[in-house]
Design an enzyme around this catalytic site. Structure first.
Site, short mmCIF file in Angstrom:
data_model
loop_
_atom_site.label_atom_id
_atom_site.label_comp_id
_atom_site.label_asym_id
_atom_site.label_seq_id
_atom_site.Cartn_x
_atom_site.Cartn_y
_atom_site.Cartn_z
N LYS A 1 0.84 -1.21 0.00
CA LYS A 1 0.00 0.00 0.00
C LYS A 1 0.87 1.26 0.00
CE LYS A 1 -2.22 -1.14 3.76
NZ LYS A 1 -1.50 -2.42 4.05
N ARG B 1 -9.63 0.95 8.70
CA ARG B 1 -9.05 -0.33 9.06
C ARG B 1 -10.00 -1.19 9.86
NH1 ARG B 1 -3.14 0.56 8.90
NH2 ARG B 1 -2.03 -1.35 9.44
N ARG C 1 -0.19 -8.82 13.46
CA ARG C 1 -0.79 -7.82 12.56
C ARG C 1 -1.62 -8.49 11.47
NH1 ARG C 1 4.07 -4.70 10.69
NH2 ARG C 1 2.60 -3.30 9.71
P1 ADP Z 1 2.18 -1.83 3.20
O1 ADP Z 1 2.27 -0.32 3.12
O2 ADP Z 1 0.97 -2.39 2.54
O3 ADP Z 1 2.37 -2.34 4.61
P2 ADP Z 1 4.75 -1.75 1.80
O4 ADP Z 1 4.45 -0.85 0.64
O5 ADP Z 1 5.56 -1.15 2.92
O6 ADP Z 1 3.42 -2.43 2.36
O7 ADP Z 1 5.50 -3.04 1.22
C1 ADP Z 1 5.96 -4.07 2.10
C2 ADP Z 1 7.31 -4.63 1.60
O8 ADP Z 1 7.10 -5.39 0.42
C3 ADP Z 1 8.35 -3.58 1.25
O9 ADP Z 1 9.62 -4.08 1.60
C4 ADP Z 1 8.19 -3.42 -0.27
O10 ADP Z 1 9.41 -3.00 -0.87
C5 ADP Z 1 7.81 -4.83 -0.69
N1 ADP Z 1 6.87 -4.93 -1.82
C6 ADP Z 1 5.79 -4.17 -2.05
N2 ADP Z 1 5.14 -4.57 -3.17
C7 ADP Z 1 5.85 -5.63 -3.65
C8 ADP Z 1 5.71 -6.50 -4.78
N3 ADP Z 1 4.69 -6.37 -5.65
N4 ADP Z 1 6.62 -7.49 -4.95
C9 ADP Z 1 7.65 -7.64 -4.08
N5 ADP Z 1 7.84 -6.87 -3.00
C10 ADP Z 1 6.96 -5.87 -2.78
P1 AMP Z 2 0.84 0.73 8.92
O1 AMP Z 2 1.97 1.67 8.71
O2 AMP Z 2 -0.37 1.05 8.10
O3 AMP Z 2 1.26 -0.72 8.83
O4 AMP Z 2 0.34 0.96 10.45
C1 AMP Z 2 1.23 0.73 11.54
C2 AMP Z 2 0.41 0.68 12.82
O5 AMP Z 2 -0.23 1.94 13.07
C3 AMP Z 2 -0.70 -0.36 12.86
O6 AMP Z 2 -0.24 -1.67 13.18
C4 AMP Z 2 -1.61 0.24 13.94
O7 AMP Z 2 -1.09 0.01 15.24
C5 AMP Z 2 -1.52 1.74 13.64
N1 AMP Z 2 -2.55 2.19 12.68
C6 AMP Z 2 -2.33 2.66 11.43
N2 AMP Z 2 -3.49 2.98 10.86
C7 AMP Z 2 -4.48 2.70 11.74
C8 AMP Z 2 -5.90 2.79 11.73
N3 AMP Z 2 -6.57 3.25 10.65
N4 AMP Z 2 -6.58 2.40 12.84
C9 AMP Z 2 -5.94 1.95 13.92
N5 AMP Z 2 -4.60 1.81 14.00
C10 AMP Z 2 -3.87 2.19 12.92
#
Ligand code: ADP
Ligand code: AMP
Length: 222
Positions: A13, A88, A171
């Site tokens: 995301k 969420r 998570r």
């Molecule tokens: P989210 O914001 O949904 O938690 P991230 O954008 O931080 O996820 O991505 C999680 C990890 O996976 C990061 O290390 C990113 O570089 C990697 N990643 C994201 N999309 C892909 C993909 N399509 N293929 C491989 N790795 C990916």
């Molecule tokens: P993220 O960066 O989206 O993975 O969020 C990291 C952490 O922030 C989550 O595991 C939650 O503890 C908190 N968090 C982020 N967004 C929300 C939300 N919309 N509602 C509640 N907790 C959140």
């Protein structure tokens, strides 16, 4: 254009929200980034959110919903926005729908980044994030050009505390129990767009932009 990015932690995301934000010139709002910035700056919100985040739990709605609804009133949201990490749970989704309805607005699309849990666990183990701008990298899949330094802003790139393997499992469980039900909510509203997020990053982004179109609207819908 008002977009929501749905999907489990590690679906991509943040990665794709930043690219969509650059491509379409709309603001990226990540609740996770907002909470982490507050934690880093030692604000009261950060202190109140800390224990929940460290445990991999959701921060309570009373700390989250008004924060986001207020953020959506800032002038930079007038052209549209991409919500990443919000809503969420069903209560947050309802609160967002009601707040938008009151302004005669609605979300355009809820882009659902779909990927299985085993892929997620591998991705999260290698994730590194910029502690300044929140950009996401991966030690093997998407490394920084200079080790430890963010390509976007030059900030230090670190491992998130909540990417420890045991917290990742919590998570994911929280995602399935509390967040996944809102996929059906947006599907029922006709807003859900399914994206295969197990593909390589470039393919995922290509699918997103192919759907959204050059102007950022699908099929001329405005
Ligand atoms: P989210 O914001 O949904 O938690 P991230 O954008 O931080 O996820 O991505 C999680 C990890 O996976 C990061 O290390 C990113 O570089 C990697 N990643 C994201 N999309 C892909 C993909 N399509 N293929 C491989 N790795 C990916
Ligand atoms: P993220 O960066 O989206 O993975 O969020 C990291 C952490 O922030 C989550 O595991 C939650 O503890 C908190 N968090 C982020 N967004 C929300 C939300 N919309 N509602 C509640 N907790 C959140």
């Amino acid at each position: 254009m008002k977009l929501i990015l749905l999907g489990p932690p590690g679906a991509g995301k943040g990665t794709h929200a930043k690219k969509l934000s650059d491509t379409y010139g709309i603001v990226h709002i990540s609740t996770g980034d907002i909470f982490r910035a507050n934690l880093k700056n030692g604000t009261e919100l950060g202190l109140r959110a800390k224990a929940y985040m460290e445990a991999g739990a959701l921060v309570p709605d009373e700390l989250t919903v008004d924060l986001v609804l207020d953020r959506l009133t800032w002038p930079d949201c007038e052209k549209g926005y991409i919500l990443d990490g919000f809503p969420r749970n069903p209560a947050q989704a309802e609160a967002l729908t009601k707040a938008l309805e009151a302004k005669g607005e609605e979300i355009d699309y809820a882009l659902n980044l779909m990927v299985d849990d085993d892929v997620i666990v591998r991705r999260m183990a290698g994730r590194r994030v910029c502690s300044v701008c929140g950009a996401s990298y991966h030690v093997t899949g998407a490394p920084t050009k200079v080790p430890g330094i963010c390509d976007r802003c030059g900030g230090p790139v670190v491992q998130r505390a909540d990417d420890a393997p045991e917290t990742v499992l919590t998570r994911l469980a929280v995602y399935h129990e509390q967040t996944e039900p809102i996929v059906a909510y947006y599907r029922a509203l006709g807003k859900e767009v399914q994206i295969d997020a197990a593909q390589p990053m470039d393919r995922v982004f290509a699918d997103l932009t192919a759907f959204l179109g050059e102007e950022g609207f699908h099929g001329g819908n405005d």
